[in-house]
Design an enzyme around this catalytic site. Structure first.
Site, PDB file in Angstrom:
ATOM      1  CD  GLU A   1      28.392  69.917  68.219  1.00 50.01           C
ATOM      2  OE1 GLU A   1      27.490  69.718  68.998  1.00 50.01           O
ATOM      3  OE2 GLU A   1      29.380  70.308  68.334  1.00 50.01           O
TER       4      GLU A   1
ATOM      5  CB  CYS B   1      18.981  70.026  70.227  1.00 48.97           C
ATOM      6  SG  CYS B   1      19.879  71.111  70.899  1.00 48.97           S
TER       7      CYS B   1
ATOM      8  CB  CYS C   1      28.365  81.170  71.614  1.00 53.33           C
ATOM      9  SG  CYS C   1      27.339  81.834  72.550  1.00 53.33           S
TER      10      CYS C   1
ATOM     11  CB  CYS D   1      28.449  80.223  79.695  1.00 52.24           C
ATOM     12  SG  CYS D   1      26.916  81.486  79.161  1.00 52.24           S
TER      13      CYS D   1
ATOM     14  CB  CYS E   1      29.135  76.861  77.451  1.00 49.39           C
ATOM     15  SG  CYS E   1      28.336  76.312  75.751  1.00 49.39           S
TER      16      CYS E   1
ATOM     17  CB  CYS F   1      26.356  72.711  73.925  1.00 52.13           C
ATOM     18  SG  CYS F   1      24.524  73.352  74.238  1.00 52.13           S
TER      19      CYS F   1
HETATM   20  N1  SAH Z   1      22.830  80.098  74.206  1.00 54.38           N
HETATM   21  C1  SAH Z   1      21.625  79.709  74.765  1.00 54.38           C
HETATM   22  C2  SAH Z   1      21.302  78.308  74.021  1.00 54.38           C
HETATM   23  C3  SAH Z   1      22.546  77.290  73.806  1.00 54.38           C
HETATM   24  S1  SAH Z   1      22.988  76.513  75.257  1.00 54.38           S
HETATM   25  C4  SAH Z   1      21.554  79.411  76.307  1.00 54.38           C
HETATM   26  O1  SAH Z   1      22.748  79.851  76.856  1.00 54.38           O
HETATM   27  O2  SAH Z   1      20.381  79.061  76.660  1.00 54.38           O
HETATM   28  C5  SAH Z   1      21.681  75.401  75.898  1.00 54.38           C
HETATM   29  C6  SAH Z   1      21.916  75.139  77.332  1.00 54.38           C
HETATM   30  O3  SAH Z   1      22.834  74.306  77.637  1.00 54.38           O
HETATM   31  C7  SAH Z   1      21.999  76.192  78.325  1.00 54.38           C
HETATM   32  O4  SAH Z   1      20.918  76.168  79.395  1.00 54.38           O
HETATM   33  C8  SAH Z   1      23.458  76.071  78.525  1.00 54.38           C
HETATM   34  O5  SAH Z   1      23.709  76.886  79.955  1.00 54.38           O
HETATM   35  C9  SAH Z   1      23.546  74.717  78.617  1.00 54.38           C
HETATM   36  N2  SAH Z   1      24.890  74.310  78.801  1.00 54.38           N
HETATM   37  C10 SAH Z   1      26.024  74.685  78.245  1.00 54.38           C
HETATM   38  N3  SAH Z   1      27.134  73.989  78.491  1.00 54.38           N
HETATM   39  C11 SAH Z   1      26.810  72.791  79.395  1.00 54.38           C
HETATM   40  C12 SAH Z   1      27.355  72.249  79.695  1.00 54.38           C
HETATM   41  N4  SAH Z   1      28.748  71.900  79.677  1.00 54.38           N
HETATM   42  N5  SAH Z   1      26.663  71.183  80.751  1.00 54.38           N
HETATM   43  C13 SAH Z   1      25.450  71.419  80.825  1.00 54.38           C
HETATM   44  N6  SAH Z   1      24.776  72.335  80.318  1.00 54.38           N
HETATM   45  C14 SAH Z   1      25.159  72.993  79.554  1.00 54.38           C
END
Ligand code: SAH
Length: 350
Positions: free
Chosen positions: A92, A105, A112, A116, A119, A336
């Site tokens: 995306e 973006c 990934c 987390c 996510c 994301c």
């Molecule tokens: N892997 C990298 C970049 C991709 S995620 C990272 O972890 O920073 C980009 C941002 O979106 C990160 O800060 C991540 O923690 C956040 N993110 C992921 N899922 C999310 C969600 N469901 N709601 C809000 N932020 C989210």
């Protein structure tokens, strides 16, 4: 079968050498390089002879992604692209029009590995890394489709860029070339969940990109409960690497903090966060507060808008610069990994 060379991952010099290796003049390499910046494929490189275009088609690979679907938010400010790669995998990219220009973006991996808990991108794990061509191609394809020049790039889509280090750094150098897309690296933000050796290595590359670090908690215990990477590196180690990044590059580090109701959004969390950054960074930094985007099956709920504003106000009153990120494109699953995931679940018609 021998792998065909991936021309879109090549620098101008490498493309010149490649042109010579297939019996062409070096300047053909320059022409191909600037065509790529416009999102062109071999058959569209009309200043090259038909014979050369056909030769390229048969000898080489063009990994320019193609637009599978796009969704536009009702207010027209955000366009989310689902892009397919040559092996049929999808990633995306999200284009956002702001007052100050257009930002894009992009994704750095298919899926990934980081795990987390909140996510969507990581739910089915990592399929593969993206090549430099496939990151550059997202920029070229989105820019071509929208007719807009990308003024600002954020690596905050699917994937962990520092888990795909070499391809990411090569991509950034290609992106910066003035005969290609020519985006100044000061206009690029790279977001990481906190891979400490990667941050230190990036600090030494001499690339003036803004580092964004996904913090999401002020203490190791809370962070470990939502981010597996926190089991590998403590906040002490992470913030020492961030401070090193600042010292080497002179660039203010930005911290992302996703507000999750009842997990990390109390006044104590705000106080703990400002104390942590004061003690461990000791230089100005910015906190980007992101209201959680709900992801099915995680059981986590966002902090409300008012709660987020209160959290920001408390941080600012404690001397820590913080803003609540404007939520754009929530009506088009712009967070994301959500669009790719709905495709995997068969919810999106393509
Ligand atoms: N892997 C990298 C970049 C991709 S995620 C990272 O972890 O920073 C980009 C941002 O979106 C990160 O800060 C991540 O923690 C956040 N993110 C992921 N899922 C999310 C969600 N469901 N709601 C809000 N932020 C989210």
């Amino acid at each position: 079968m021998e792998k065909k060379p991936d021309l879109l991952s090549m620098t101008k010099d490498e493309l010149r050498e490649y042109a010579v290796s297939i019996g062409e003049a070096p300047y053909r390499g320059d022409q191909i390089f600037s065509f790529f910046a416009k999102g062109a494929r071999f058959r569209e490189m009309t200043t090259l002879s038909k014979a050369l275009r056909e030769k390229l088609e048969s000898l080489a690979e063009c990994r320019m992604p193609s637009v599978v679907t796009k969704r536009r938010s009702k207010d027209g400010t955000t366009v989310k692209y689902l892009l397919s790669l040559i092996d049929g995998e999808c990633v995306e990219a999200v284009l956002m029009r702001h007052d100050y220009g257009t930002s894009l973006c992009i994704s750095s991996q298919v899926g990934c590995l980081m795990g987390c808990k909140f996510c969507a991108s990581t739910i089915a794990g990592k399929v593969r890394d993206l090549l430099p061509s496939e990151m550059l191609g997202q920029v070229a394809a989105a820019s071509r489709d929208s007719g807009e020049r990308v003024d600002k790039l954020v690596m905050m889509g699917i994937g962990e860029p520092l888990d795909n280090y070499d391809n990411t750094v090569k991509f950034l150098r290609l992106l910066n070339d003035s005969e290609g897309i020519g985006l100044g690296l000061r206009n690029v933000s790279l977001s990481t969940c906190g891979i400490v050796p990667g941050i230190r290595r990036l600090a030494d590359e001499g690339l003036p990109v803004t580092l964004s670090v996904s913090l999401h908690a002020y203490c190791d215990e809370t962070r470990r409960a939502i981010m597996p990477i926190a089991k590998k590196y403590t906040l002490d180690e992470l913030l020492a690497a961030c401070r090193y990044y600042f010292d080497r590059t002179g660039r203010r580090v930005s911290f992302e903090y996703t507000l999750i109701s009842g997990k990390n959004d109390s006044p104590e969390d705000a106080k703990g966060l400002s104390a942590l950054l004061r003690e461990k960074m000791g230089v100005p930094s910015h906190v980007n507060l992101i209201p959680l985007n709900r992801v099915d099956g995680t059981g986590m709920e966002p902090t409300g808008r008012e709660g987020a504003e209160r959290f920001a106000a408390l941080l600012n009153s404690l001397g820590q610069n913080a803003t609540v990120r404007k939520s754009m494109g929530a009506d088009i699953d712009a967070a994301c990994g959500q669009l790719r995931r709905s495709l995997q679940n068969g919810k999106t018609e393509v």
